[in-house]
Design a protein around this motif. Structure first.
Motif, PDB file in Angstrom:
ATOM      1  N   ILE A  23      -1.010  16.999   2.575  1.00 33.83           N
ATOM      2  CA  ILE A  23      -2.311  16.986   2.628  1.00 33.83           C
ATOM      3  C   ILE A  23      -2.567  15.546   2.586  1.00 33.83           C
ATOM      4  N   GLY A  24      -2.936  15.211   1.898  1.00 31.23           N
ATOM      5  CA  GLY A  24      -3.150  14.109   1.117  1.00 31.23           C
ATOM      6  C   GLY A  24      -2.404  12.964   1.710  1.00 31.23           C
ATOM      7  N   THR A  25      -1.240  12.720   2.182  1.00 35.34           N
ATOM      8  CA  THR A  25      -0.772  12.313   3.083  1.00 35.34           C
ATOM      9  C   THR A  25      -1.554  12.184   4.581  1.00 35.34           C
ATOM     10  N   GLY A  26      -1.681  13.116   5.293  1.00 35.66           N
ATOM     11  CA  GLY A  26      -1.909  13.246   6.523  1.00 35.66           C
ATOM     12  C   GLY A  26      -3.640  13.094   6.356  1.00 35.66           C
ATOM     13  N   LEU A  76      -9.807   2.331   0.282  1.00 35.03           N
ATOM     14  CA  LEU A  76     -10.375   4.125   0.186  1.00 35.03           C
ATOM     15  C   LEU A  76      -9.582   5.242   0.428  1.00 35.03           C
ATOM     16  N   SER A  77      -8.586   4.766   1.789  1.00 35.44           N
ATOM     17  CA  SER A  77      -7.914   6.157   2.163  1.00 35.44           C
ATOM     18  C   SER A  77      -7.147   6.029   1.620  1.00 35.44           C
ATOM     19  N   TYR A  78      -6.335   5.049   1.252  1.00 39.92           N
ATOM     20  CA  TYR A  78      -5.140   5.405   0.428  1.00 39.92           C
ATOM     21  C   TYR A  78      -5.197   6.014  -1.372  1.00 39.92           C
ATOM     22  N   GLY A  79      -6.420   5.948  -1.835  1.00 36.59           N
ATOM     23  CA  GLY A  79      -6.677   6.034  -2.791  1.00 36.59           C
ATOM     24  C   GLY A  79      -7.029   7.669  -3.111  1.00 36.59           C
ATOM     25  N   GLY A  80      -8.063   8.025  -1.282  1.00 42.06           N
ATOM     26  CA  GLY A  80      -8.070   9.360  -0.993  1.00 42.06           C
ATOM     27  C   GLY A  80      -7.210  10.144  -0.929  1.00 42.06           C
ATOM     28  N   GLY A  81      -6.984   9.614  -0.148  1.00 41.70           N
ATOM     29  CA  GLY A  81      -5.135  10.612  -0.308  1.00 41.70           C
ATOM     30  C   GLY A  81      -4.315  10.733  -1.106  1.00 41.70           C
ATOM     31  N   GLY A  82      -4.452   9.563  -2.078  1.00 41.13           N
ATOM     32  CA  GLY A  82      -3.152   9.775  -3.033  1.00 41.13           C
ATOM     33  C   GLY A  82      -4.136  10.508  -3.848  1.00 41.13           C
ATOM     34  N   ALA A  83      -5.263  10.416  -4.153  1.00 42.76           N
ATOM     35  CA  ALA A  83      -6.111  11.331  -5.795  1.00 42.76           C
ATOM     36  C   ALA A  83      -6.333  13.120  -4.672  1.00 42.76           C
ATOM     37  N   GLY A 132       0.414  -1.008  -0.356  1.00 49.57           N
ATOM     38  CA  GLY A 132      -0.125  -0.295  -0.015  1.00 49.57           C
ATOM     39  C   GLY A 132       0.577   1.008   0.087  1.00 49.57           C
ATOM     40  N   PRO A 133       1.775   1.482   0.839  1.00 43.62           N
ATOM     41  CA  PRO A 133       2.021   2.551   0.871  1.00 43.62           C
ATOM     42  C   PRO A 133       3.205   2.745  -0.264  1.00 43.62           C
ATOM     43  N   PHE A 134       3.721   1.844  -0.243  1.00 44.78           N
ATOM     44  CA  PHE A 134       4.658   2.171  -1.992  1.00 44.78           C
ATOM     45  C   PHE A 134       4.127   2.292  -3.498  1.00 44.78           C
ATOM     46  N   ALA A 135       2.999   1.767  -3.184  1.00 47.14           N
ATOM     47  CA  ALA A 135       1.923   1.251  -4.207  1.00 47.14           C
ATOM     48  C   ALA A 135       1.065   3.208  -4.389  1.00 47.14           C
ATOM     49  N   LEU A 136       0.724   3.379  -2.966  1.00 49.82           N
ATOM     50  CA  LEU A 136       0.679   5.078  -2.664  1.00 49.82           C
ATOM     51  C   LEU A 136       1.576   5.872  -3.482  1.00 49.82           C
ATOM     52  N   LEU A 137       2.929   6.238  -2.619  1.00 44.74           N
ATOM     53  CA  LEU A 137       4.267   7.188  -2.536  1.00 44.74           C
ATOM     54  C   LEU A 137       4.607   6.506  -4.749  1.00 44.74           C
ATOM     55  N   THR A 138       4.911   5.626  -5.179  1.00 46.25           N
ATOM     56  CA  THR A 138       5.081   5.610  -6.388  1.00 46.25           C
ATOM     57  C   THR A 138       4.134   6.584  -7.679  1.00 46.25           C
ATOM     58  N   SER A 139       2.487   6.003  -7.469  1.00 45.48           N
ATOM     59  CA  SER A 139       1.258   6.792  -8.215  1.00 45.48           C
ATOM     60  C   SER A 139       1.686   8.199  -7.826  1.00 45.48           C
ATOM     61  N   MET A 140       1.657   8.509  -7.017  1.00 42.94           N
ATOM     62  CA  MET A 140       1.619  10.391  -6.288  1.00 42.94           C
ATOM     63  C   MET A 140       2.857  11.028  -7.310  1.00 42.94           C
ATOM     64  N   VAL A 141       4.130   9.699  -6.996  1.00 39.87           N
ATOM     65  CA  VAL A 141       5.122  11.478  -7.734  1.00 39.87           C
ATOM     66  C   VAL A 141       4.928  10.792  -9.060  1.00 39.87           C
TER      67      VAL A 141
END
Length: 485
Positions: A198-201, A164-171, A33-42
C-alpha cells in the motif's frame, strides 16, 4: 541522469548556503531515495516485530520477502532504465515532450510483463501461501515501477513533492504494519507485506501524477516510441545489467555455500554476509550524491563547451583549448570525489567495526565488513569511471569494464566458495580492485585519444536503425507517423 543538471545549476547559481543545501538534498533524494525508503521501512517494521514478540522465523520470512523484490526488481529494470535515460535525455535536449509520459507507461508495461513471467516461474512450486506470494509479487512490481520512474524524476524540478511522496508512502507502510500488529488484524508477515504494498503503491501513484503533470499526457502519445533505442544503444543495456549483476554476484554465490539459509523452503539468502554487505555499501552513498552534483555541473559545463565548438564551427585553437580544459576538469573532479570517498570509507572502517561489534556481530564478520568497505570504495571508483565513459560516448569501453567486473566476480566468487569462509569478502574486494584498474586504464586510454574517438571513431553517415524493434515501432505507429509527415 537526464535533466537533473538543469535544476542543480539553477540552485547553485543562487550562491547561497540554502541553494547549495537544496541542490545536495535534491541529488540525495534522486540518487538514494528508493534505497533509503526501503531501508527505513524494513528496519522500522523489524523493530515492530521485536516489540510485539513476533517469532524469529516470521521475521526472517518478512526480511526475505522484501530482499528478493528489492534485488531482483533492480536486475529486471536496470538495463531498461539505462536505455530510457538516453531516450529521455534526447527528448529533453530536443524539447519534444509529447511522448515522454507515454514512454513511462510503455517501459513500465514491458517490465511488468517480464516480471510477471519471472514471478510465476519462481513461485510455481513454492509452498508459500498464495496470499503472501501475491503480496510479494505486487511489491516486486511496484519496486520495478519506482526504479523506472526514477529516470523521469531526474527531470522534474519539484523535489519537495518527490521527498513528500517518499516520506508519505514510507510512513503509510509503517503505520499500517503497526496497526496490523497492535490490533492483531492479520498474520504478521502477510500484514506487513500488504502494508508495504500500500505504501509503495502510494509512491508509484504520486510519482506518476508528478510525471504526467510536468510532461503532459496527450491522448495519442506513443508508448513505445523508444523501442529503436534498444538497437542503437544495446550496449547501455548490457553495461547496466552486467554491472548490477556483478554487484550481487558475490552474494548469490555465497548463498549456495554453508552460510546460505533457506526460509520457508522458498527463499535462499545469507543473513550473516548480506547484513555486513549492506552496511559496507552504505559507505559509498556520499560519493553517489557528490558525483551527481560535480559531474552535472562542473564536468558537463566543460563537456558542453567542447562539443559546442566542434558542432558550431569553432576554430582549431578553440577546440584544442576546450579539450584541455575538459580533461583537466575531468581528472580534477575525479580526484576530488575519490578523496572525498576515501575519508568516508576510513570513517566507516573505524566506526563501523566498533558499532557492529557492540551490536553483537562476530569478529569474523566484522573483518569481512572491513574488507567489503574497501571493496565498496573501488566499486565506487569503477561506477564513476564507467559513467564518465558513457558521458564521452565510449559505450564499448563501459561495456568492457562492466563485463570484466562481472566475470571477475563470478570466477573469484566461485573460487572463494571452494576455498571456504576465510575468502568471504576478499573475493569481492579483489574483483572490484581488478575491474577498477581496468576502468582507470580505459579512461586514460580514451582521454589520450579523445580527438580520434570524437572525429574518427564514429560513422561518417547516419544510418537509421532497421531491426526488429524499429520495425515493430513503425508497425505500431505507421498511421500517426504518416499523418505527422
Amino acid at each position: 541522469m537526464a535533466g537533473i543538471g538543469f535544476e542543480l545549476k539553477r540552485l547553485f547559481d543562487r550562491r547561497t548556503l540554502t541553494g547549495q543545501t537544496m541542490a545536495y538534498g535534491y541529488s540525495a533524494i534522486i540518487t538514494a531515495g528508493p534505497f533509503a525508503l526501503l531501508t527505513s521501512m524494513v528496519l522500522l517494521i523489524q523493530l515492530l516485530f521485536v516489540q510485539y514478540g513476533v517469532a524469529k522465523g516470521a521475521g526472517q520470512l518478512y526480511t526475505a520477502s522484501v530482499i528478493y523484490p528489492f534485488v531482483f526488481s533492480q536486475l529486471l529494470t536496470c538495463g531498461f532504465a539505462m536505455v530510457i535515460t538516453r531516450y529521455l535525455a534526447d527528448k529533453l535536449y530536443q524539447g519534444e515532450y509529447e511522448n515522454v509520459t507515454a514512454s513511462c507507461y510503455g517501459i513500465i508495461f514491458i517490465s511488468q510483463l517480464l516480471g510477471a513471467v519471472a514471478a510465476v516461474a519462481f513461485y510455481w512450486d513454492k509452498p508459500l501461501a498464495f496470499e503472501l506470494k501475491l503480496a510479494t509479487y505486487v511489491f516486486f512490481m511496484e519496486m520495478s515501477a519506482v526504479w523506472l520512474q526514477g529516470v523521469y524524476l531526474t527531470a522534474l524540478k519539484d523535489y519537495k513533492s518527490i521527498f513528500l511522496s517518499y516520506g508519505g508512502g514510507g510512513a503509510a507502510s509503517v503505520l499500517l504494519a503497526w496497526a496490523n500488529l497492535h490490533f492483531a488484524l492479520g498474520e504478521p508477515v502477510l500484514g506487513s507485506m500488504v502494508a508495504m504494498c500500500i505504501g509503495t503503491g502510494v509512491i508509484v501513484c504520486c510519482f506518476m501524477v508528478q510525471i504526467a503533470r510536468y510532461f503532459g499526457y496527450p491522448a495519442e502519445g506513443m508508448n513505445f516510441e523508444f523501442l529503436p533505442y534498444f538497437e542503437v544503444h544495446y550496449r547501455l543495456f548490457g553495461v547496466a545489467f552486467f554491472y548490477t549483476l556483478a554487484i550481487y554476484a558475490a552474494n548469490f554465490i555465497i548463498w549456495q555455500g554453508p552460510w546460505g539459509v533457506t526460509v520457508a523452503d522458498t527463499y535462499l539468502y545469507s543473513p550473516r554476509y548480506d547484513v555486513v554487505t549492506f552496511y559496507a555499501f552504505l559507505s559509498i552513498l556520499p560519493t553517489m550524491i557528490m558525483f551527481v552534483v560535480s559531474m552535472e555541473l562542473k564536468f558537463y559545463e566543460q563537456y558542453a563547451v567542447y562539443f559546442t565548438y566542434i558542432t558550431q564551427k569553432g576554430n582549431f585553437q578553440d577546440i584544442e583549448d576546450a579539450r584541455k580544459e575538459l580533461l583537466h576538469t575531468l581528472w580534477t573532479e575525479f580526484k576530488n570525489i575519490m578523496e572525498f570517498q576515501l575519508v568516508f570509507s576510513l570513517m566507516f572502517l573505524a566506526a563501523g567495526g566498533y558499532l557492529l561489534s557492540m551490536g553483537g556481530v562476530s569478529y569474523q564478520d566484522v573483518n569481512i565488513y572491513r574488507i567489503l568497505v574497501l571493496g565498496a570504495f573501488f566499486n565506487a571508483v569503477l561506477q564513476v569511471v564507467y559513467t564518465l565513459l558513457l558521458y564521452l560516448e565510449d559505450q564499448h569501453g563501459a561495456l568492457m569494464i562492466a563485463g570484466a567486473f562481472l566475470l571477475s566476480n563470478m570466477v573469484l566468487g566461485i573460487g572463494g566458495l571452494w576455498l571456504g569462509e576465510a575468502s568471504y569478502g576478499f573475493t569481492f574486494f579483489l574483483s572490484a580492485l581488478l575491474a577498477c584498474a581496468v576502468a582507470v586504464m580505459r579512461l586514460q586510454h580514451f582521454c589520450q585519444r579523445i580527438s580520434y574517438y570524437v572525429f574518427c571513431g564514429r560513422p561518417v553517415f547516419f544510418e537509421a536503425p532497421h531491426g526488429v524493434f524499429s520495425r515493430l515501432a513503425a508497425f505500431l505507429y505507421r498511421d500517426r507517423q504518416e499523418r505527422n509527415a
